[in-house]
Design an enzyme around this catalytic site. Structure first.
Site, mmCIF file in Angstrom:
data_model
loop_
_atom_site.group_PDB
_atom_site.id
_atom_site.type_symbol
_atom_site.label_atom_id
_atom_site.label_comp_id
_atom_site.label_asym_id
_atom_site.label_seq_id
_atom_site.Cartn_x
_atom_site.Cartn_y
_atom_site.Cartn_z
ATOM 1 C CG ASN A 9 -1.791 1.198 1.325
ATOM 2 O OD1 ASN A 9 -1.918 1.951 0.358
ATOM 3 N ND2 ASN A 9 -2.413 1.401 2.476
ATOM 4 C CD1 TRP A 10 3.657 1.109 -2.900
ATOM 5 C CD2 TRP A 10 3.676 2.348 -4.775
ATOM 6 N NE1 TRP A 10 4.444 0.468 -3.831
ATOM 7 C CE2 TRP A 10 4.475 1.204 -4.984
ATOM 8 C CE3 TRP A 10 3.530 3.268 -5.824
ATOM 9 C CZ2 TRP A 10 5.129 0.966 -6.198
ATOM 10 C CZ3 TRP A 10 4.179 3.029 -7.023
ATOM 11 C CH2 TRP A 10 4.976 1.887 -7.209
ATOM 12 C CE LYS A 11 -0.094 3.462 4.643
ATOM 13 N NZ LYS A 11 -0.172 3.638 6.064
ATOM 14 C CG HIS A 97 -6.019 1.962 4.863
ATOM 15 N ND1 HIS A 97 -5.596 2.873 5.801
ATOM 16 C CD2 HIS A 97 -5.015 1.060 4.712
ATOM 17 C CE1 HIS A 97 -4.376 2.536 6.186
ATOM 18 N NE2 HIS A 97 -3.991 1.444 5.543
ATOM 19 C CD GLU A 99 -3.213 5.503 6.478
ATOM 20 O OE1 GLU A 99 -3.198 5.580 5.238
ATOM 21 O OE2 GLU A 99 -2.288 4.979 7.131
ATOM 22 C CD GLU A 169 -4.046 -2.567 7.142
ATOM 23 O OE1 GLU A 169 -2.934 -2.838 6.699
ATOM 24 O OE2 GLU A 169 -4.639 -1.494 6.910
ATOM 25 N N GLY A 175 1.961 2.064 10.840
ATOM 26 C CA GLY A 175 2.906 3.164 10.708
ATOM 27 C C GLY A 175 3.520 3.613 12.021
ATOM 28 C CB SER A 215 4.678 -2.072 12.038
ATOM 29 O OG SER A 215 4.270 -0.725 12.250
ATOM 30 N N GLY A 236 2.460 -1.098 4.426
ATOM 31 C CA GLY A 236 2.623 0.308 4.073
ATOM 32 C C GLY A 236 4.090 0.667 3.919
ATOM 33 N N GLY A 237 4.686 1.217 4.979
ATOM 34 C CA GLY A 237 6.049 1.756 4.943
ATOM 35 C C GLY A 237 7.071 0.847 4.269
HETATM 36 C C1 PEP Z 1 -1.064 0.060 5.927
HETATM 37 O O1 PEP Z 1 -0.971 1.166 5.443
HETATM 38 O O2 PEP Z 1 -2.018 -0.648 5.614
HETATM 39 C C2 PEP Z 1 -0.037 -0.378 6.870
HETATM 40 C C3 PEP Z 1 -0.206 -1.521 7.466
HETATM 41 O O3 PEP Z 1 1.042 0.463 7.065
HETATM 42 P P1 PEP Z 1 2.422 0.095 7.808
HETATM 43 O O4 PEP Z 1 2.884 -1.212 7.222
HETATM 44 O O5 PEP Z 1 3.334 1.214 7.508
HETATM 45 O O6 PEP Z 1 2.120 -0.058 9.263
#
Ligand code: PEP
Length: 256
Positions: A9-11, A97, A99, A169, A175, A215, A236-237
């Site tokens: 997930n590049w966001k 998501h 966010e 999640e 994050g 994470s 994500g990251g």
């Molecule tokens: C996400 O954006 O769905 C996510 C899990 O981010 P991260 O891996 O950075 O926690």
């Protein structure tokens, strides 16, 4: 046999040039994928077609949109419909998501509409659920996630839910560098599978992929993905760093 999926997930990160460089670095690793494994790249809308073209010759690699509109079509400036996403042959869409739930007030009811439109337009939804730290601290996470699934998904038919992917999640792990322990992840994934089994029967529940997000990194992916009810991750990251995501893809379970 349920699919094992590493979803990036590049966001709202990377320019097109940076994104394609990242994709090419991952392609250069020539990762061997089992037939049951997939890598999915949820990229910003303007990059969908270029990313699809970049991975076109790579089996088991797919592209996802990060969101779709809750309305079918019409005067909704700035929105992108499920039909539009399907019209450029993108097979997946992330829905709900945390966010989007938090910053764009997406409720379980709105997400039910998005799920319906995604499925009606042949998109596979990756439906996100998960609790905040406050809910986890008061030990109410099981009821909370059950409500999210009930209100957004449980109107679906058996055939429709079978086409849906779920991503658990925990918001407190997104994050933040905090990760649910593999035991915490397994416990919630088993709970989600049980809720699905109670509603749709165990055969249906056993075939739904449930991804963990929060994470996930190269260093913890094997531990988390090896749990029996964890079928890969939404990342994500770490998905923005080629070597990290390559290792994460390679950490998917091999199902014989
Ligand atoms: C996400 O954006 O769905 C996510 C899990 O981010 P991260 O891996 O950075 O926690």
């Amino acid at each position: 046999m349920r699919k094992q999926i590493a979803a990036a997930n590049w966001k709202m990160n990377l320019t097109l040039k940076e994104g394609l460089k990242l994709i090419n670095e991952i392609l250069e690793a020539k990762i061997f994928m089992e037939p049951t494994q997939e890598a999915v790249f949820a990229v910003p809308f303007p990059y969908l077609i270029d990313t699809k073209n970049a991975i076109a010759d790579t089996p088991n690699f797919y592209v996802a949109a990060q969101n779709c509109a809750s309305e079918k079509q019409g005067a909704y400036t700035g929105e992108t419909s499920a039909q539009m996403i399907n019209s450029i042959n993108i097979p997946y869409v992330i829905i709900g998501h945390s966010e989007r739930r938090e910053y764009y007030q997406e409720t379980n009811e709105i997400l039910a509409k998005k799920i319906n439109l995604a499925l009606a337009n042949n998109l596979t939804p990756i439906f996100c659920c998960g609790e905040s730290l406050k809910i986890r601290q008061s030990d109410k996470q099981n009821e909370y996630v059950q409500k999210q699934l009930g209100e957004s998904l449980f109107h679906l038919s058996e055939e429709q839910i079978s086409k849906t992917i779920i991503a658990y999640e925990p918001i407190w792990a997104i994050g933040t560098g905090l990760t649910a322990s593999s035991e915490q992840a397994q416990e919630m994934h088993a709970h989600i599978r049980k809720i699905l089994a109670d509603k749709y029967g165990s055969v249906v529940a056993e075939n739904i992929s449930i991804l963990y997000g929060g994470s996930v990194k190269a260093i913890n992916a094997v531990d988390i993905f090896s749990q029996p009810d964890v079928d890969g991750g939404l990342v994500g990251g770490a998905s923005l760093v080629a070597n990290e995501f390559i290792t994460i893809i390679k950490s998917l379970k091999k199902i014989q």
